[in-house]
Design a protein around this motif. Structure first.
Motif, short mmCIF file in Angstrom:
data_model
loop_
_atom_site.label_atom_id
_atom_site.label_comp_id
_atom_site.label_asym_id
_atom_site.label_seq_id
_atom_site.Cartn_x
_atom_site.Cartn_y
_atom_site.Cartn_z
N SER A 64 0.82 -1.20 0.00
CA SER A 64 0.00 0.00 0.00
C SER A 64 0.86 1.26 0.00
CB SER A 64 -0.93 0.00 1.22
OG SER A 64 -1.74 1.16 1.24
N THR A 65 1.86 1.28 0.87
CA THR A 65 2.76 2.43 0.95
C THR A 65 3.57 2.58 -0.33
OG1 THR A 65 2.92 2.17 3.35
CG2 THR A 65 4.62 3.48 2.27
N MET A 68 1.20 4.15 -2.95
CA MET A 68 0.84 5.52 -2.59
C MET A 68 2.01 6.47 -2.79
SD MET A 68 -0.45 7.03 1.09
CE MET A 68 1.09 6.56 1.88
N ARG A 69 3.17 6.11 -2.27
CA ARG A 69 4.31 7.01 -2.34
C ARG A 69 4.89 7.10 -3.74
NH1 ARG A 69 8.19 6.21 2.75
NH2 ARG A 69 9.35 7.76 1.52
N MET A 91 -2.98 6.15 -5.48
CA MET A 91 -3.44 6.26 -4.09
C MET A 91 -4.72 5.47 -3.86
SD MET A 91 -2.42 10.28 -3.48
CE MET A 91 -2.88 10.37 -1.74
N ALA A 94 -3.70 1.97 -3.72
CA ALA A 94 -3.05 1.73 -2.44
C ALA A 94 -4.05 1.39 -1.35
CB ALA A 94 -2.23 2.95 -2.04
N ARG A 95 -5.22 2.00 -1.40
CA ARG A 95 -6.26 1.68 -0.42
C ARG A 95 -6.66 0.22 -0.51
NH1 ARG A 95 -10.66 6.64 -0.84
NH2 ARG A 95 -9.21 8.39 -0.50
#
Length: 213
Positions: A64-65, A68-69, A91, A94-95
């Motif tokens: 997930s990170t 997102m990143r 993002m 990522a959720r």
């Protein structure tokens, strides 16, 4: 052929996407110049370079990170409409990946659906407006149908990539109805949408990665 994507494989897939999309940057620039300001090739090059630069610091992060990143890194260095929408896609994906150890067919399909929702909310566009959604929506629909039918990740990725390519080709006959390109609506007919093309290339790159041994 991979049944799932682990964290390490997702990192490798992002690196492949960066290389594949950067190699097509001039093609994207030409398409964008025909109906817009012609900066998409530069955006793709700078954005994916930023993603690659961020990856070493994300080796111990969860999926997930990582997603997102990576999206945030792209938009931070290549702030633009495409950059913001790419970050939104990542993002939202990522959720879906939160708490997930590896991405399978079901997770991949759910990520694409989440990406569609995010882009629609952020960009205020719909299918048929000649945007990246004309590739992303059919890809998400095809992936969902494949995953629900019990298809493998590899087959689900194939279906998604093929649907995205078909949707992208369909944009040639459309007129842009949103964003800066809509200012030159008549001029946009007969040109393949650059945003949809970029999404299609990303999904095909991922499909090729999944299919490799």
């Amino acid at each position: 052929m991979k049944q799932t994507l682990t964290h390490a494989e997702a990192v490798a897939a992002l690196r492949k996407q960066a290389a594949d999309l950067t190699a097509r940057a001039e093609e994207l620039r030409v398409l964008d110049a025909a109906i817009g300001d012609g900066d998409l090739g530069i955006t793709i090059t700078i954005g994916f370079q930023a993603v690659c630069e961020a990856l070493p610091d994300l080796e111990s992060a969860d999926l997930s990170t990582l997603l997102m990143r990576s999206g945030m890194a792209f938009n931070r260095k290549a702030a633009s409409t495409f950059g913001a929408l790419y970050a939104t896609m990542m993002m939202r994906a990522a959720r879906v990946a939160k708490g997930v150890e590896a991405i399978g067919a079901a997770e991949y399909a759910e990520m694409l659906s989440a990406a569609v929702e995010g882009v629609q909310e952020r960009g205020k566009a719909q299918r048929g407006d000649k945007t990246m959604l004309d590739a992303l929506i059919p890809a998400a629909e095809a992936a969902k149908a494949a995953a629900e039918a019990g298809a493998s990740l590899a087959e689900t990725a194939v279906r998604a990539a093929e649907a995205a390519e078909e949707g992208t080709r369909a944009t040639v006959s459309m007129k842009s109805r949103t964003g800066r390109a809509s200012w030159f609506s008549d001029r946009t007919e007969g040109v393949q949408d650059p945003g949809a093309t970029a999404v299609s290339l990303m999904l095909r790159s991922l499909q090729e990665f999944v299919a490799a041994d």
